[in-house]
Design an enzyme around this catalytic site. Sequence first.
Site, PDB file in Angstrom:
ATOM      1  N   GLN A 174       0.833  -1.205   0.000  1.00  0.00           N
ATOM      2  CA  GLN A 174       0.000   0.000   0.000  1.00  0.00           C
ATOM      3  C   GLN A 174       0.869   1.257   0.000  1.00  0.00           C
ATOM      4  O   GLN A 174       0.391   2.343  -0.287  1.00  0.00           O
ATOM      5  CB  GLN A 174      -0.936   0.004   1.219  1.00  0.00           C
ATOM      6  CG  GLN A 174      -2.015  -1.071   1.151  1.00  0.00           C
ATOM      7  CD  GLN A 174      -3.020  -1.041   2.289  1.00  0.00           C
ATOM      8  OE1 GLN A 174      -3.250  -2.058   2.919  1.00  0.00           O
ATOM      9  NE2 GLN A 174      -3.633   0.107   2.564  1.00  0.00           N
ATOM     10  N   GLU A 199     -13.053   5.080   4.147  1.00  0.00           N
ATOM     11  CA  GLU A 199     -13.170   4.417   5.442  1.00  0.00           C
ATOM     12  C   GLU A 199     -14.453   4.726   6.175  1.00  0.00           C
ATOM     13  O   GLU A 199     -14.895   3.944   7.017  1.00  0.00           O
ATOM     14  CB  GLU A 199     -12.053   4.904   6.356  1.00  0.00           C
ATOM     15  CG  GLU A 199     -10.720   4.772   5.746  1.00  0.00           C
ATOM     16  CD  GLU A 199      -9.686   5.390   6.635  1.00  0.00           C
ATOM     17  OE1 GLU A 199      -9.966   6.404   7.285  1.00  0.00           O
ATOM     18  OE2 GLU A 199      -8.618   4.832   6.679  1.00  0.00           O
ATOM     19  N   CYS A 253     -10.042   2.039   8.438  1.00  0.00           N
ATOM     20  CA  CYS A 253     -10.292   3.196   9.271  1.00  0.00           C
ATOM     21  C   CYS A 253      -8.943   3.811   9.533  1.00  0.00           C
ATOM     22  O   CYS A 253      -7.954   3.124   9.645  1.00  0.00           O
ATOM     23  CB  CYS A 253     -10.970   2.819  10.566  1.00  0.00           C
ATOM     24  SG  CYS A 253      -9.889   2.448  11.910  1.00  0.00           S
TER      25      CYS A 253
HETATM   26  N1  PCD Z   1     -14.754  13.271  -1.921  1.00  0.00           N
HETATM   27  C1  PCD Z   1     -14.345  12.161  -2.517  1.00  0.00           C
HETATM   28  C2  PCD Z   1     -13.526  11.268  -1.796  1.00  0.00           C
HETATM   29  C3  PCD Z   1     -13.083  10.122  -2.417  1.00  0.00           C
HETATM   30  N2  PCD Z   1     -13.474   9.845  -3.664  1.00  0.00           N
HETATM   31  C4  PCD Z   1     -12.968   8.608  -4.307  1.00  0.00           C
HETATM   32  O1  PCD Z   1     -13.204   7.489  -3.504  1.00  0.00           O
HETATM   33  C5  PCD Z   1     -12.056   6.617  -3.481  1.00  0.00           C
HETATM   34  C6  PCD Z   1     -11.483   6.502  -2.027  1.00  0.00           C
HETATM   35  O2  PCD Z   1     -10.880   7.725  -1.679  1.00  0.00           O
HETATM   36  P1  PCD Z   1     -10.244   8.057  -0.265  1.00  0.00           P
HETATM   37  O3  PCD Z   1     -11.299   8.114   0.780  1.00  0.00           O
HETATM   38  O4  PCD Z   1      -9.357   9.202  -0.424  1.00  0.00           O
HETATM   39  O5  PCD Z   1      -9.390   6.762   0.121  1.00  0.00           O
HETATM   40  P2  PCD Z   1      -8.011   6.237  -0.524  1.00  0.00           P
HETATM   41  O6  PCD Z   1      -6.862   6.791   0.202  1.00  0.00           O
HETATM   42  O7  PCD Z   1      -8.065   6.322  -1.975  1.00  0.00           O
HETATM   43  O8  PCD Z   1      -8.160   4.699  -0.193  1.00  0.00           O
HETATM   44  C7  PCD Z   1      -7.917   4.231   1.122  1.00  0.00           C
HETATM   45  C8  PCD Z   1      -9.175   3.569   1.653  1.00  0.00           C
HETATM   46  O9  PCD Z   1      -9.850   2.800   0.659  1.00  0.00           O
HETATM   47  C9  PCD Z   1     -10.860   1.937   1.102  1.00  0.00           C
HETATM   48  N3  PCD Z   1     -11.583   1.419  -0.030  1.00  0.00           N
HETATM   49  C10 PCD Z   1     -11.099   0.292  -0.695  1.00  0.00           C
HETATM   50  N4  PCD Z   1     -11.694  -0.048  -1.843  1.00  0.00           N
HETATM   51  C11 PCD Z   1     -11.220  -1.126  -2.514  1.00  0.00           C
HETATM   52  N5  PCD Z   1     -11.839  -1.495  -3.662  1.00  0.00           N
HETATM   53  N6  PCD Z   1     -10.170  -1.859  -2.065  1.00  0.00           N
HETATM   54  C12 PCD Z   1      -9.549  -1.527  -0.920  1.00  0.00           C
HETATM   55  O10 PCD Z   1      -8.504  -2.217  -0.517  1.00  0.00           O
HETATM   56  C13 PCD Z   1     -10.015  -0.445  -0.165  1.00  0.00           C
HETATM   57  N7  PCD Z   1      -9.439  -0.077   1.033  1.00  0.00           N
HETATM   58  C14 PCD Z   1     -10.180   0.805   1.890  1.00  0.00           C
HETATM   59  C15 PCD Z   1      -9.278   1.419   2.909  1.00  0.00           C
HETATM   60  S1  PCD Z   1      -8.839   0.496   4.226  1.00  0.00           S
HETATM   61 MO1  PCD Z   1      -6.985   1.531   5.305  1.00  0.00          MO
HETATM   62  O11 PCD Z   1      -5.740   0.839   4.455  1.00  0.00           O
HETATM   63  O12 PCD Z   1      -7.343   0.356   6.659  1.00  0.00           O
HETATM   64  O13 PCD Z   1      -6.205   2.620   6.452  1.00  0.00           O
HETATM   65  S2  PCD Z   1      -7.918   3.339   4.040  1.00  0.00           S
HETATM   66  C16 PCD Z   1      -8.817   2.701   2.823  1.00  0.00           C
HETATM   67  C17 PCD Z   1     -11.030   7.231  -4.420  1.00  0.00           C
HETATM   68  O14 PCD Z   1     -11.162   6.645  -5.686  1.00  0.00           O
HETATM   69  C18 PCD Z   1     -11.459   8.688  -4.475  1.00  0.00           C
HETATM   70  O15 PCD Z   1     -11.004   9.374  -5.493  1.00  0.00           O
HETATM   71  C19 PCD Z   1     -14.299  10.703  -4.368  1.00  0.00           C
HETATM   72  O16 PCD Z   1     -14.669  10.427  -5.508  1.00  0.00           O
HETATM   73  N8  PCD Z   1     -14.709  11.864  -3.782  1.00  0.00           N
HETATM   74 CU   LIG Z   2      -8.497   1.585  13.195  1.00  0.00          CU
END
Ligand code: PCD
Ligand SMILES: [Cu+]
Length: 808
Positions: A238, A761, A386
């Site tokens: 991520q 979230e 979240c």
């Molecule tokens: N005002 C507004 C806001 C927003 N948007 C859209 O909606 C979406 C989302 O955004 P945001 O709220 O800024 O967020 P980001 O940074 O992009 O992403 C992150 C998140 O995202 C959610 N969702 C989802 N979906 C899918 N299909 N897959 C996944 O894996 C996932 N993961 C989950 C989680 S767990 Mo953490 O990591 O626990 O802290 S944190 C988180 C993107 O496309 C955007 O651009 C719009 O349209 N408007």
């Molecule tokens: Cu959390």
Amino acid sequence: MADTGIISIEERTDQLEGIGCKRKRVEDIRFTQGRGNYVDDVKLPGMLFGDFVRSPFAHARIKHIDKDSALAVPGVVAVITAEDLIPLNLHYMPTLAGDVQAVLAHEKVLFQNQEVAFIVAKDRYAAADGVEALAVEYEELEPLMDAHKAMDANAPVLREDLAGKTEGAHGPRTHHNHIFTWTAGDEAATQEAFDKADVVVKEYLAHPRVHPCPLETCGSVADMNPITGQLTLWGTFQAPHVVRTVASLISNIPEHKIRVIAPDIGGGFGNKVGVYPGYVMSIVGSIVLKKPVKWIEDRMENLSTTAFARDYHIEAELAATKDGKILGMRSHVLADHGAFDACADPSKYPAGMYHICSGSYDIGAAFCSVTGVYTNKAPGGVSYRCSFRVTEAVYTIERIIEVLAIKLGMDAAELRQKNFVQPEQFPYTSAFGWEYDSGDYPTAMKKAMDAVDYDGLRAEQAKMVEDFKAGKSREIMGIGVSFFTEIVGAGPSKNCDILGIGMFDSCEIRVHPTGAAIARLGVKSQGQGHETTFAQILASETGIAADMITIEEGDTDTAPYGLGTYGSRSTPVAGAAAARAGRKIKHKAQLIASHLLEVHHDDLEWDVDGFAVKGAPEKRKSMKELAWAAYNNVPEGMEMGLEAVDYYDPPNFTFPYGAYFCVLKIDVDTGVYKIERFYALDDCGTRINPMIIEGQVHGGLTEAFAVAMGQLIDFDDTGNVIGASLMDFFLPTAVETPHWETDHTEVPSPHHPIGAKGVGESPHVGGVPAFSNAVNDAFRPFGGVQTHMPHTAANIWAYAKSLGMTDQ
Ligand code: PCD
Ligand SMILES: [Cu+]
């Protein structure tokens, strides 16, 4: 502005598919046709496959490992243990939380399924046979499974590697299993509020251990080229740039010699933020064997060893006047972090943003403390949809306010309305010091209550209570209210960093001579639809149609540095960088237009997709023409080309919010429930793509439903993990998932360039308490106060029985 030629402003605006357009997701063309490119799709010549031998015990000493037993298996080429890593100083790796985690267990194992040895073989079948064959001799030790007992005087010592360490990454350690104690708010002022209150409530609220369980498990492919010294690492990341920096720091390979690629990712949900032993071992394997090495988890490994979420044991209190004005809030949390503190939070916040727990209410004084402890469980503590412990925080306030409503004999929605932060109070500074940027809570609540016919629902509920009490029915009804405030978009570098790197984010855009463009960002979509939405932001800002803009993320050799996607930060941070990069393009284009049209640039005005002379709209240059000119006819002294980059350090977080209502019915003799209705109103400021937002809300609510009603990673007393397969771990399918009604209001963020707040979230954060409150609310007329998640039919039935409502 006036129309020019045949195409109207409206038509040209529509053609851009910019902000506000329900543009279809461009990435889905490849996903729905099986043309995605995931880590396991990476196949390199001569590639080997690595697999882990894992501990059957939660706490044990490793007496002996007989490597020959596995080396004898046909196809196995190497067996790597901690002993092999020690000379390289790689047997431990740093965690995001300032602790270290064993890459391979050295001398002791600390949780079931912990990594003990890495078997590398010609293919994954031979590797599995090697794993099976490796003989490891253990001596079992007493496991510590109950976080409440972690700091007992006679509790077993888990982390022998920390012996004598009285200072942790977040302050002093007072016990061998203590990680940190962290506080926020004003303890004395809060005590004062409690002293003068008419009414005080206190409740124990458990938020059990769960797991994000993305469809694609974690994995990586490492390819160390022995000739060039270049390491290429594909992985389920991520935050690919952070992985590159960490990899460089621990391996001493210079950062420019490491290329990290996060290809398509099959869901992250927080699970793919951290660094896992598998990533490190695929690199080590490739360095040692001079061939590419792939590692891919199976489902059980994913559920039992990579980052869990929650496991917060919360004591919550509220103080109020007898007519329901909340004066103070306090909570104490015992946080079970497992065997290593591998929580993924900004470095300064060991409990993340838990101190958003005063919620949407104007509470004069508040205090919270969080104590983290070690147990013999897998490490982690990620956000699971979240932003850093916000679900825990919102659960705390949204549950305890219900308990207060019971004590006061007040309606749960009315009590909330009475305590809302009012629209004119924004920007509002909470008792914990957060500055909420914007909102209009009463309007959102009113809209939601009208939409669900709140009074009508309460009348229906009262009728059902009457019938139940009269013996006419065995069914009860619950109405779950939740009004949440989120804190997303980490974050201002003054508050937020990861291992010292400020949590800014970035966008770089390059417009080609024909007026098409490519933009690259420092975040990384895992399914959210960035390729669709970020092109929309750039389309509105630059006048280049979204279809003419390629969005690329996840390759550290090409994308500008960024901190990745989690905590709904992509829109608040990288989305802002995109808007600002687009404005830089537009600025340069304006200067070129002024040169071509021979007018002062102040005499030009922007007109959807180009610049026109004020008062003479037929004299105009479209962005397409300006892009062409950027490569052959620019004003004297201006450099050619049309590119911009922006690194955006936000001045504040964004604070999306929402009003959720859940209506369910319960058969008390079986505990079987049915979700009758779920209504979710979200305010995420300016809405970039309403269709994607709706999809995000559906997904987040489904995960909230899963957490509240069924998910649990449990353990027996000897440390066996229960719930580490989809036979036991609840992953709702279309069959169980309720129907979702979505709605919105739109109060833009005042500090974000386009006014957008995060949304991904929110539905999870607001959804979990809505479900839990609905179950609890059903029992309120019968003396119920608090029953814990997960609200499985069995647990609901047991609660009904404890209240004497059924003798079945
Ligand atoms: N005002 C507004 C806001 C927003 N948007 C859209 O909606 C979406 C989302 O955004 P945001 O709220 O800024 O967020 P980001 O940074 O992009 O992403 C992150 C998140 O995202 C959610 N969702 C989802 N979906 C899918 N299909 N897959 C996944 O894996 C996932 N993961 C989950 C989680 S767990 Mo953490 O990591 O626990 O802290 S944190 C988180 C993107 O496309 C955007 O651009 C719009 O349209 N408007
Ligand atoms: Cu959390």
